[in-house]
Design a protein around this motif. Structure first.
Motif: not given
Length: 128
Positions: A106-110, A124-128
């Motif tokens: 959670p919170g990892t950016k990609a 652009r993504f932000t993992l949940k």
């Protein structure tokens, strides 16, 4: 009315009008995850990132239909705290994929830079 208030009101009206006019397509398709990942839309294409500690998958849908990824290329950068990991994704059937060991949570950016049919796009993504 004070000049500052008039300016603020005018800015709000213009911003609202621009927002309403900014999306010309009808959204006849849903932008929901079909593979348990995180979905973002870029240039009428849905990008769904499925990130697990041992496999990263990127699914692309064009107006709800799977995109042809046979000649696609993609590079993904994962940012987790102070860690940065760069990954090359390869076509694997109806998705782009990489296997290995990945720091995701959670919170990892990609950030994915994907080229399909010679056209690059960045998602652009932000993992949940």
């Amino acid at each position: 009315m004070k000049p500052q208030h008039l300016l603020a009101a005018a800015t709000l009206v213009l911003a609202t009008t621009a927002f309403a006019a900014g999306d010309p397509h009808d959204h006849a398709h849903a932008h929901t995850p079909l593979h348990g990942g995180v979905v973002v839309e870029v240039k009428d294409m849905d990008y769904e990132l499925v990130a697990k500690p041992t496999v990263i998958q990127l699914h692309l849908r064009d107006h709800g239909k799977a995109a042809d990824l046979s000649k696609a290329t993609a590079k993904l950068t994962l940012l987790s705290g102070t860690d940065k990991q760069e990954i090359e994704l390869k076509p694997a059937g109806d998705k782009l994929e990489a296997t290995g060991s990945f720091k995701v949570g959670p919170g990892t950016k990609a950030v994915a830079v994907v080229t399909v049919a010679g056209k690059p796009a960045t998602a652009r993504f932000t993992l949940k």
